[in-house]
Design a protein around this motif. Structure first.
Motif, PDB file in Angstrom:
ATOM      1  N   LEU A   1      52.182  21.500 -15.314  1.00 59.68           N
ATOM      2  CA  LEU A   1      50.893  21.069 -15.851  1.00 59.68           C
ATOM      3  C   LEU A   1      49.741  21.924 -15.347  1.00 59.68           C
ATOM      4  CD1 LEU A   1      51.184  17.168 -15.730  1.00 59.68           C
ATOM      5  CD2 LEU A   1      51.625  18.708 -17.653  1.00 59.68           C
ATOM      6  N   LYS A   2      50.065  22.909 -14.506  1.00 57.23           N
ATOM      7  CA  LYS A   2      49.023  23.839 -14.063  1.00 57.23           C
ATOM      8  C   LYS A   2      48.601  24.712 -15.238  1.00 57.23           C
ATOM      9  CE  LYS A   2      49.900  24.578  -9.168  1.00 57.23           C
ATOM     10  NZ  LYS A   2      50.317  25.603  -8.186  1.00 57.23           N
ATOM     11  N   LYS A   3      47.359  25.169 -15.190  1.00 63.42           N
ATOM     12  CA  LYS A   3      46.875  26.095 -16.213  1.00 63.42           C
ATOM     13  C   LYS A   3      47.783  27.327 -16.207  1.00 63.42           C
ATOM     14  CE  LYS A   3      42.205  24.441 -15.665  1.00 63.42           C
ATOM     15  NZ  LYS A   3      40.952  24.594 -14.911  1.00 63.42           N
ATOM     16  N   GLY A   4      48.348  27.660 -17.363  1.00 62.26           N
ATOM     17  CA  GLY A   4      49.255  28.795 -17.485  1.00 62.26           C
ATOM     18  C   GLY A   4      50.656  28.535 -16.945  1.00 62.26           C
ATOM     19  N   GLY A   5      50.967  27.306 -16.571  1.00 60.87           N
ATOM     20  CA  GLY A   5      52.246  27.010 -15.937  1.00 60.87           C
ATOM     21  C   GLY A   5      53.317  26.412 -16.825  1.00 60.87           C
ATOM     22  N   LEU A   6      52.953  26.040 -18.046  1.00 56.09           N
ATOM     23  CA  LEU A   6      53.894  25.323 -18.905  1.00 56.09           C
ATOM     24  C   LEU A   6      55.171  26.102 -19.168  1.00 56.09           C
ATOM     25  CD1 LEU A   6      54.262  22.668 -20.369  1.00 56.09           C
ATOM     26  CD2 LEU A   6      53.110  23.646 -22.337  1.00 56.09           C
ATOM     27  N   GLU A   7      55.066  27.374 -19.423  1.00 56.88           N
ATOM     28  CA  GLU A   7      56.228  28.198 -19.772  1.00 56.88           C
ATOM     29  C   GLU A   7      56.857  28.901 -18.568  1.00 56.88           C
ATOM     30  OE1 GLU A   7      57.671  28.530 -22.770  1.00 56.88           O
ATOM     31  OE2 GLU A   7      56.208  27.382 -23.915  1.00 56.88           O
ATOM     32  N   LYS A   8      56.361  28.654 -17.367  1.00 57.66           N
ATOM     33  CA  LYS A   8      56.803  29.421 -16.205  1.00 57.66           C
ATOM     34  C   LYS A   8      58.126  28.976 -15.589  1.00 57.66           C
ATOM     35  CE  LYS A   8      52.660  31.627 -14.811  1.00 57.66           C
ATOM     36  NZ  LYS A   8      51.724  31.958 -13.809  1.00 57.66           N
ATOM     37  N   GLY A   9      58.616  27.829 -15.906  1.00 53.55           N
ATOM     38  CA  GLY A   9      59.842  27.342 -15.281  1.00 53.55           C
ATOM     39  C   GLY A   9      61.059  28.185 -15.614  1.00 53.55           C
ATOM     40  N   THR A  10      61.988  28.250 -14.668  1.00 57.41           N
ATOM     41  CA  THR A  10      63.255  28.946 -14.901  1.00 57.41           C
ATOM     42  C   THR A  10      64.230  27.998 -15.585  1.00 57.41           C
ATOM     43  OG1 THR A  10      64.114  28.278 -12.756  1.00 57.41           O
ATOM     44  CG2 THR A  10      62.939  30.372 -12.842  1.00 57.41           C
ATOM     45  N   LEU A  11      65.392  28.489 -15.960  1.00 59.95           N
ATOM     46  CA  LEU A  11      66.457  27.626 -16.471  1.00 59.95           C
ATOM     47  C   LEU A  11      67.130  26.934 -15.293  1.00 59.95           C
ATOM     48  CD1 LEU A  11      68.331  29.701 -19.197  1.00 59.95           C
ATOM     49  CD2 LEU A  11      66.772  27.799 -19.534  1.00 59.95           C
ATOM     50  N   SER A  12      67.615  25.734 -15.493  1.00 59.89           N
ATOM     51  CA  SER A  12      68.293  25.017 -14.413  1.00 59.89           C
ATOM     52  C   SER A  12      69.662  25.624 -14.109  1.00 59.89           C
ATOM     53  CB  SER A  12      68.442  23.533 -14.759  1.00 59.89           C
ATOM     54  OG  SER A  12      69.202  23.366 -15.939  1.00 59.89           O
ATOM     55  N   LYS A  13      70.286  26.215 -15.075  1.00 62.61           N
ATOM     56  CA  LYS A  13      71.598  26.868 -14.926  1.00 62.61           C
ATOM     57  C   LYS A  13      71.549  28.219 -15.623  1.00 62.61           C
ATOM     58  CE  LYS A  13      73.811  23.135 -13.395  1.00 62.61           C
ATOM     59  NZ  LYS A  13      73.631  22.845 -12.033  1.00 62.61           N
ATOM     60  N   MET A  14      72.269  29.158 -15.087  1.00 61.21           N
ATOM     61  CA  MET A  14      72.427  30.476 -15.708  1.00 61.21           C
ATOM     62  C   MET A  14      71.105  31.189 -15.974  1.00 61.21           C
ATOM     63  SD  MET A  14      75.667  29.731 -18.191  1.00 61.21           S
ATOM     64  CE  MET A  14      75.827  31.439 -18.642  1.00 61.21           C
ATOM     65  N   ASN A  15      70.158  31.087 -15.047  1.00 56.06           N
ATOM     66  CA  ASN A  15      68.888  31.781 -15.210  1.00 56.06           C
ATOM     67  C   ASN A  15      69.057  33.299 -15.119  1.00 56.06           C
ATOM     68  OD1 ASN A  15      65.978  31.630 -15.607  1.00 56.06           O
ATOM     69  ND2 ASN A  15      65.860  32.454 -13.531  1.00 56.06           N
ATOM     70  N   MET A  16      69.974  33.728 -14.276  1.00 53.51           N
ATOM     71  CA  MET A  16      70.322  35.147 -14.119  1.00 53.51           C
ATOM     72  C   MET A  16      69.093  36.040 -13.976  1.00 53.51           C
ATOM     73  SD  MET A  16      73.553  35.330 -16.770  1.00 53.51           S
ATOM     74  CE  MET A  16      72.666  34.747 -18.193  1.00 53.51           C
ATOM     75  N   LEU A  17      68.271  35.723 -12.992  1.00 57.65           N
ATOM     76  CA  LEU A  17      67.052  36.488 -12.705  1.00 57.65           C
ATOM     77  C   LEU A  17      66.131  36.602 -13.922  1.00 57.65           C
ATOM     78  CD1 LEU A  17      68.646  39.284 -10.507  1.00 57.65           C
ATOM     79  CD2 LEU A  17      67.419  37.251  -9.723  1.00 57.65           C
ATOM     80  N   GLY A  18      66.138  35.599 -14.766  1.00 55.46           N
ATOM     81  CA  GLY A  18      65.264  35.573 -15.941  1.00 55.46           C
ATOM     82  C   GLY A  18      65.927  35.998 -17.230  1.00 55.46           C
ATOM     83  N   LEU A  19      67.080  36.657 -17.148  1.00 49.59           N
ATOM     84  CA  LEU A  19      67.761  37.106 -18.353  1.00 49.59           C
ATOM     85  C   LEU A  19      68.238  35.911 -19.187  1.00 49.59           C
ATOM     86  CD1 LEU A  19      68.802  39.449 -20.067  1.00 49.59           C
ATOM     87  CD2 LEU A  19      70.901  39.426 -18.705  1.00 49.59           C
ATOM     88  N   GLY A  20      68.754  34.887 -18.515  1.00 50.52           N
ATOM     89  CA  GLY A  20      69.222  33.691 -19.221  1.00 50.52           C
ATOM     90  C   GLY A  20      68.088  33.005 -19.964  1.00 50.52           C
ATOM     91  N   LYS A  21      66.943  32.895 -19.313  1.00 53.04           N
ATOM     92  CA  LYS A  21      65.775  32.279 -19.954  1.00 53.04           C
ATOM     93  C   LYS A  21      65.354  33.107 -21.171  1.00 53.04           C
ATOM     94  CE  LYS A  21      61.008  30.868 -19.161  1.00 53.04           C
ATOM     95  NZ  LYS A  21      59.925  30.717 -18.196  1.00 53.04           N
ATOM     96  N   TRP A  22      65.331  34.423 -21.020  1.00 56.09           N
ATOM     97  CA  TRP A  22      64.959  35.301 -22.129  1.00 56.09           C
ATOM     98  C   TRP A  22      65.905  35.086 -23.318  1.00 56.09           C
ATOM     99  CZ3 TRP A  22      67.709  39.312 -24.456  1.00 56.09           C
ATOM    100  CH2 TRP A  22      66.981  40.065 -25.386  1.00 56.09           C
ATOM    101  N   MET A  23      67.228  35.005 -23.036  1.00 52.51           N
ATOM    102  CA  MET A  23      68.213  34.815 -24.110  1.00 52.51           C
ATOM    103  C   MET A  23      68.031  33.458 -24.788  1.00 52.51           C
ATOM    104  SD  MET A  23      71.682  36.737 -22.667  1.00 52.51           S
ATOM    105  CE  MET A  23      72.177  35.345 -21.722  1.00 52.51           C
ATOM    106  N   ILE A  24      67.814  32.420 -23.999  1.00 48.18           N
ATOM    107  CA  ILE A  24      67.622  31.079 -24.563  1.00 48.18           C
ATOM    108  C   ILE A  24      66.352  31.037 -25.410  1.00 48.18           C
ATOM    109  CG2 ILE A  24      67.031  28.683 -23.964  1.00 48.18           C
ATOM    110  CD1 ILE A  24      70.003  29.224 -23.683  1.00 48.18           C
TER     111      ILE A  24
END
Length: 139
Positions: free
Chosen positions: A46-69
């Motif tokens: 809920l922070k300003k600019g924070g809505l999209e900042k969370g990682t994936l709970s599983k298979m984040n893979m340094l951000g690659l998993g989030k990018w793929m999802i």
């Protein structure tokens, strides 16, 4: 029991924030009341600019998993978190920000998106919401 859903949003993981928003909007669409109590890492979204900042709970893979999802979600035309939040508010949902978490984690009111937050409150407010809810969830 009232036709009400009371959801604690403890996690700040992107997929879990999506789950909370989809469940909250689903409850509202079915004519229920819905409140989301954001605490600890959930409150960070809920922070300003924070809505999209969370990682994936599983298979984040340094951000690659989030990018793929996110890419798959775009292809499937999944609604953005921002739009889900706006829809939730417009449909009458309550977004509660835990003021104790704010104190513990050093979050100031001016750090948060006041346009989304219905109330800054403590656990007593959430318990009042939950005590007569037909659905209570912890995400």
């Amino acid at each position: 029991m009232a036709d009400k859903a009371a959801i604690i949003v403890h996690s700040g993981d992107m997929d879990k924030i999506y789950s909370a928003m989809i469940l909250g909007n689903g409850a509202l669409a079915m004519g229920m009341q819905a409140s989301l109590f954001f605490t600890f890492w959930g409150l960070q979204r809920l922070k300003k600019g924070g809505l999209e900042k969370g990682t994936l709970s599983k298979m984040n893979m340094l951000g690659l998993g989030k990018w793929m999802i996110k890419r798959k979600m775009k292809q499937a035309k999944v609604t953005s978190l921002e739009k889900l939040m706006q829809d939730f508010k417009e449909l009458g949902g309550k977004i509660l920000a835990c003021d104790m978490t704010m104190d513990i984690m050093g979050v100031k009111r001016e750090d948060l998106r006041d346009d989304l937050i219905s109330e800054y409150c403590g656990i007593g407010t959430y318990m009042d919401e939950a005590k007569d809810a037909a659905v209570t969830l912890f995400i």
